[in-house]
Design a protein around this motif. Structure first.
Motif, PDB file in Angstrom:
ATOM      1  N   UNK A  78     109.482  26.391  11.607  1.00 16.72           N
ATOM      2  CA  UNK A  78     109.032  25.267  10.797  1.00 16.72           C
ATOM      3  C   UNK A  78     109.243  25.612   9.324  1.00 16.72           C
ATOM      4  N   UNK A  79     109.709  24.653   8.544  1.00 16.64           N
ATOM      5  CA  UNK A  79     109.850  24.807   7.105  1.00 16.64           C
ATOM      6  C   UNK A  79     108.610  24.236   6.438  1.00 16.64           C
ATOM      7  N   UNK A  80     107.938  25.061   5.641  1.00 16.39           N
ATOM      8  CA  UNK A  80     106.694  24.657   4.986  1.00 16.39           C
ATOM      9  C   UNK A  80     106.802  24.962   3.500  1.00 16.39           C
ATOM     10  N   UNK A  81     105.841  24.462   2.728  1.00 13.55           N
ATOM     11  CA  UNK A  81     105.875  24.704   1.283  1.00 13.55           C
ATOM     12  C   UNK A  81     105.035  25.899   0.863  1.00 13.55           C
ATOM     13  N   UNK A  82     104.426  26.596   1.821  1.00 10.75           N
ATOM     14  CA  UNK A  82     103.613  27.776   1.540  1.00 10.75           C
ATOM     15  C   UNK A  82     104.465  29.022   1.750  1.00 10.75           C
ATOM     16  N   UNK A  83     104.818  29.700   0.652  1.00 10.13           N
ATOM     17  CA  UNK A  83     105.665  30.888   0.761  1.00 10.13           C
ATOM     18  C   UNK A  83     104.909  32.087   1.335  1.00 10.13           C
ATOM     19  N   UNK A  84     103.610  31.959   1.533  1.00 14.79           N
ATOM     20  CA  UNK A  84     102.855  33.045   2.118  1.00 14.79           C
ATOM     21  C   UNK A  84     102.579  32.860   3.597  1.00 14.79           C
ATOM     22  N   UNK A  85     103.055  31.756   4.181  1.00 13.24           N
ATOM     23  CA  UNK A  85     102.780  31.457   5.591  1.00 13.24           C
ATOM     24  C   UNK A  85     103.577  32.382   6.503  1.00 13.24           C
ATOM     25  N   UNK A  86     102.885  33.095   7.379  1.00 20.09           N
ATOM     26  CA  UNK A  86     103.533  34.019   8.291  1.00 20.09           C
ATOM     27  C   UNK A  86     104.303  33.267   9.373  1.00 20.09           C
ATOM     28  N   UNK A  87     105.510  33.760   9.678  1.00 18.15           N
ATOM     29  CA  UNK A  87     106.295  33.175  10.754  1.00 18.15           C
ATOM     30  C   UNK A  87     106.895  31.821  10.430  1.00 18.15           C
ATOM     31  N   UNK A  88     106.864  31.409   9.174  1.00 20.22           N
ATOM     32  CA  UNK A  88     107.419  30.125   8.757  1.00 20.22           C
ATOM     33  C   UNK A  88     108.592  30.351   7.806  1.00 20.22           C
TER      34      UNK A  88
END
Length: 299
Positions: A78-88
């Motif tokens: 998944x592409x998210x806007x949180x650069x700290x999200x693990x596994x994204x």
């Protein structure tokens, strides 16, 4: 420290394409220049493609940041806007000229990846929606196939860039990552040395700022004025998380020392101040001021 014959990046080859939706200037993307490497600081893969300039001197590039999970085959993130999200994964689409830079940060989407680190290959298909201020674009039918790690893309440097920010951002900027890039002529600006710096902190006080000074090749020590039309020096400040970029419209920079342009070796030191504006989608502007700026970098 790299020797002079190691300063040129090892080329990454490949192809990249996408459909660009909801932008008044671009409706498609075709990459001609590429980067593919593992960022050891963040332990994330970085792959990107940049287009050639059009007749107006505009170009685009697409960047993808992927988790380092070893070799993977058709794995979807998944592409998210949180650069700290693990596994994204994270992504952005940017349109730029020699004097402007507007990144659109991906807020949703997905990317499917096959990556082989031994063969130095990566294949990805992707789609995402991205935002810059109040404007949103979407990229569909995205595809990127690259081979060969990019080596020495950036010449890392030790040192510090610091200044006091006010107006749109009210805090002190102090870099924790710095380096030099060599760039060719782009639009109205000649070949140049780019001194870049980044202030990055993770949550709870998550921030990601970049400040870069473009120094025309052959420039000597002394004091120069910033302006969007300058053919000597230009400065850009990026608020990566919000997708804002300020171009210095006034102010000065004094170079006490400048590195060797060919080998990117030596010290860059001096002082600066500037006032810049960022254009918003509704036609309004954000003003950013920097005072008591200083830099002291060495390759």
């Amino acid at each position: 420290m790299n020797s002079s014959n190691e300063t040129k990046p090892k080329a990454t080859s490949g192809t990249a394409s996408a459909i660009v939706n909801d932008d008044e200037e671009f409706n498609s993307f075709e990459g001609t220049r590429f980067y593919f490497y593992l960022d050891e600081k963040t332990n994330r893969w970085y792959i990107s493609g940049a287009s050639d300039e059009d007749h107006l001197g505009q170009y685009q590039y697409i960047s993808l940041w992927l988790p380092n999970e070893g070799d993977v085959v058709k794995k979807t993130y998944a592409i998210v806007d949180d650069h700290g999200a693990q596994g994204k994964a994270n992504a952005s689409w940017t349109k730029a000229t020699s004097s402007s830079f507007r990144p659109y940060t991906a807020i949703s989407g997905s990317v499917t990846v096959t990556l082989n680190s031994n063969l130095q290959t990566v294949e990805s298909t992707f789609e995402f929606a991205a935002q810059s201020g109040s404007k949103t674009v979407s990229l569909t039918q995205g595809e990127m196939k690259l081979q060969g790690f990019t080596e020495d893309k950036k010449a890392r440097a030790s040192g510090l860039v610091a200044c006091n920010l006010s107006e749109s951002i009210n805090e002190r900027y102090e870099s924790n990552e710095t380096g030099f890039n060599k760039r060719g002529e782009t639009g109205s600006f000649p070949a140049y040395l780019q001194a870049w710096s980044r202030q990055f902190t993770s949550k709870p006080d998550f921030k990601d700022y970049v400040l870069s000074i473009n120094i025309a090749e052959g420039l000597s020590r002394g004091t120069y004025s910033f302006s969007p039309e300058s053919k000597q020096v230009r400065l850009f400040f990026f608020h990566i998380l919000e997708g804002f970029v300020w171009s210095a419209e006034s102010g000065t920079v004094t170079f006490n020392s400048i590195p060797d342009f060919e080998a990117i070796k030596g010290k860059l030191s001096g002082t600066f101040n500037f006032v810049g504006t960022a254009e918003l989608g509704d036609g309004s502007q954000l003003v950013l001021r920097a005072d008591n700026g200083s830099f002291n970098l060495e390759q």
